[in-house]
Design a protein around this motif. Structure first.
Motif, PDB file in Angstrom:
ATOM      1  N   GLN A  25      -4.622  10.168  -1.857  1.00  0.00           N
ATOM      2  CA  GLN A  25      -5.959   9.946  -2.416  1.00  0.00           C
ATOM      3  C   GLN A  25      -6.593   8.691  -1.834  1.00  0.00           C
ATOM      4  O   GLN A  25      -7.786   8.688  -1.485  1.00  0.00           O
ATOM      5  N   ALA A  26      -5.809   7.626  -1.734  1.00  0.00           N
ATOM      6  CA  ALA A  26      -6.350   6.363  -1.214  1.00  0.00           C
ATOM      7  C   ALA A  26      -6.834   6.529   0.220  1.00  0.00           C
ATOM      8  O   ALA A  26      -7.901   6.027   0.596  1.00  0.00           O
ATOM      9  N   GLU A  27      -6.055   7.244   1.032  1.00  0.00           N
ATOM     10  CA  GLU A  27      -6.441   7.464   2.420  1.00  0.00           C
ATOM     11  C   GLU A  27      -7.659   8.379   2.506  1.00  0.00           C
ATOM     12  O   GLU A  27      -8.586   8.138   3.283  1.00  0.00           O
ATOM     13  N   TYR A  28      -7.691   9.442   1.691  1.00  0.00           N
ATOM     14  CA  TYR A  28      -8.842  10.348   1.661  1.00  0.00           C
ATOM     15  C   TYR A  28     -10.096   9.604   1.201  1.00  0.00           C
ATOM     16  O   TYR A  28     -11.196   9.839   1.722  1.00  0.00           O
ATOM     17  N   GLN A  29      -9.938   8.719   0.204  1.00  0.00           N
ATOM     18  CA  GLN A  29     -11.093   7.978  -0.302  1.00  0.00           C
ATOM     19  C   GLN A  29     -11.718   7.128   0.791  1.00  0.00           C
ATOM     20  O   GLN A  29     -12.946   7.052   0.919  1.00  0.00           O
ATOM     21  N   ARG A  30     -10.849   6.506   1.582  1.00  0.00           N
ATOM     22  CA  ARG A  30     -11.354   5.685   2.694  1.00  0.00           C
ATOM     23  C   ARG A  30     -12.149   6.549   3.670  1.00  0.00           C
ATOM     24  O   ARG A  30     -13.236   6.162   4.119  1.00  0.00           O
ATOM     25  N   MET A  31     -11.620   7.738   3.985  1.00  0.00           N
ATOM     26  CA  MET A  31     -12.314   8.625   4.928  1.00  0.00           C
ATOM     27  C   MET A  31     -13.613   9.157   4.331  1.00  0.00           C
ATOM     28  O   MET A  31     -14.626   9.253   5.026  1.00  0.00           O
ATOM     29  N   ILE A  32     -13.584   9.499   3.041  1.00  0.00           N
ATOM     30  CA  ILE A  32     -14.793  10.018   2.393  1.00  0.00           C
ATOM     31  C   ILE A  32     -15.899   8.966   2.399  1.00  0.00           C
ATOM     32  O   ILE A  32     -17.074   9.279   2.655  1.00  0.00           O
ATOM     33  N   ASP A  33     -15.548   7.723   2.142  1.00  0.00           N
ATOM     34  CA  ASP A  33     -16.542   6.648   2.167  1.00  0.00           C
ATOM     35  C   ASP A  33     -17.193   6.547   3.555  1.00  0.00           C
ATOM     36  O   ASP A  33     -18.412   6.345   3.667  1.00  0.00           O
ATOM     37  N   GLU A  34     -16.378   6.681   4.607  1.00  0.00           N
ATOM     38  CA  GLU A  34     -16.923   6.642   5.969  1.00  0.00           C
ATOM     39  C   GLU A  34     -17.780   7.872   6.242  1.00  0.00           C
ATOM     40  O   GLU A  34     -18.837   7.779   6.883  1.00  0.00           O
TER      41      GLU A  34
END
Length: 323
Positions: A25-34
């Motif tokens: 989730q943390a990694e996906y959240q970073r990508m979603i923000d970008e």
């Protein structure tokens, strides 16, 4: 598109964002923000196959994995809009993923037994038994990084085999796929744990005696193995600045375990049970690798026999000429 990404961010369904492991989730959240910055303002009516292809190619400039990870998130997020035809044609149908460069090298190469031994020995020499345990859990437990960081000491339970003799088992629900781990502990792992101190509630632990964070563990393994690479005790490559680094990763230990299991002749189901796979896709890859190695070795055996036979014949012919 931004609205769909935010909805996906709150999706608790079986394939949704909230169903992912916390580290994922943390990694996906970073990508979603970008991605919100990259394409959040695009209207759904503008989402076509060519638009998605253009986004893939733009992301691919930063690396093929960057592009493919974002394509997967985008496909999941836009799924509901494709189903109810707010997006008229599925833009991901027949769309190829970004290609991995031919010279990119293996992403997570399997460690050799010599590299594993060197890594554990160096970690112990540096008085970092928790790092040695992390390497052992990856290599002889076949665990993913998230499980290595989180698996508690209580997951090691006393059980009994079919004859009634005591045995040590590992019993745990894995983080990424929520798959049950219930397997007899490898004696090599038992031996390493037995000769190192247990100072944390987790089996492996950091230099402060606390639970590893995934990025912290990555960095510790990279530093350790790069030092060994510079000593010629582990494989080495040059980075873009010409500096020696070691390409081995914590996940490569899991690959080494998978290859070992396959080479032992295990079935796909046995590989899945050992590595807590949810599907047989990776198990089939390990087994194909093992089969190819066996065939290659068998081929070399035939070549060796032919070379020996020819040498024997030449020696016999030379002896006859001397007579």
């Amino acid at each position: 598109v931004g609205g769909m990404l935010r909805l996906y961010n709150r999706n608790a369904g079986p394939d949704g964002f909230l169903a992912l492991a916390r580290s994922t989730q943390a990694e996906y959240q970073r990508m979603i923000d970008e991605m919100l910055e990259d394409c959040g303002d695009v209207l759904l009516t503008e989402v076509t196959r060519s638009w998605v292809r253009d986004m893939r190619d733009a992301w691919a400039v930063r690396g093929y994995k960057v592009a493919n990870d974002r394509l997967s998130i985008l496909a999941n997020a836009l799924g509901p809009a494709i189903e109810d035809e707010r997006i008229e044609i599925d833009p991901f149908a027949k769309l190829k993923r970004a290609k991995r460069p031919a010279d990119a090298g293996e992403t997570n190469p399997a460690w050799t037994d010599e590299e594993v031994a060197a890594g554990i020995a160096e970690a112990l020499r540096r008085k970092k038994p928790g790092l040695a345990r992390a390497i052992a859990l990856g290599r002889w437990g076949g665990f993913r990084r998230g499980t290595i960081c989180a698996i508690p000491r209580s997951a090691r339970v006393e059980g009994f085999d079919e004859t009634g003799a005591k045995e040590r088992r590992l019993y745990w629900i894995t983080e990424k796929r929520q798959v049950l781990c219930n397997k007899r502990e490898d004696p090599r792992l038992t031996a390493l744990i037995g000769k190192t101190a247990s100072t944390a509630w987790t089996i492996a632990y950091n230099a402060d005696g606390g639970q590893w964070k995934e990025r912290q563990l990555n960095q510790a393994v990279t530093r350790l193995m790069t030092a060994l690479a510079k000593q010629g005790k582990a494989r080495a490559v040059l980075d873009k600045n010409g500096e020696i680094i070691c390409p081995l990763t914590i996940h490569g230990l899991r690959h080494a375990r998978g290859v070992e299991i396959a080479e032992a002749g295990c079935s796909d189901a046995e590989i899945m049970a050992q590595l807590e796979h949810a599907t047989d896709r990776q198990a089939k890859i390990y087994r194909r690798q093992a089969d190819r190695k066996k065939l290659a070795d068998a081929g070399q055996d035939r070549i060796d026999n032919v070379v020996k036979l020819r040498a024997h014949r030449r020696a016999g012919t030379a002896g006859e000429r001397e007579l």
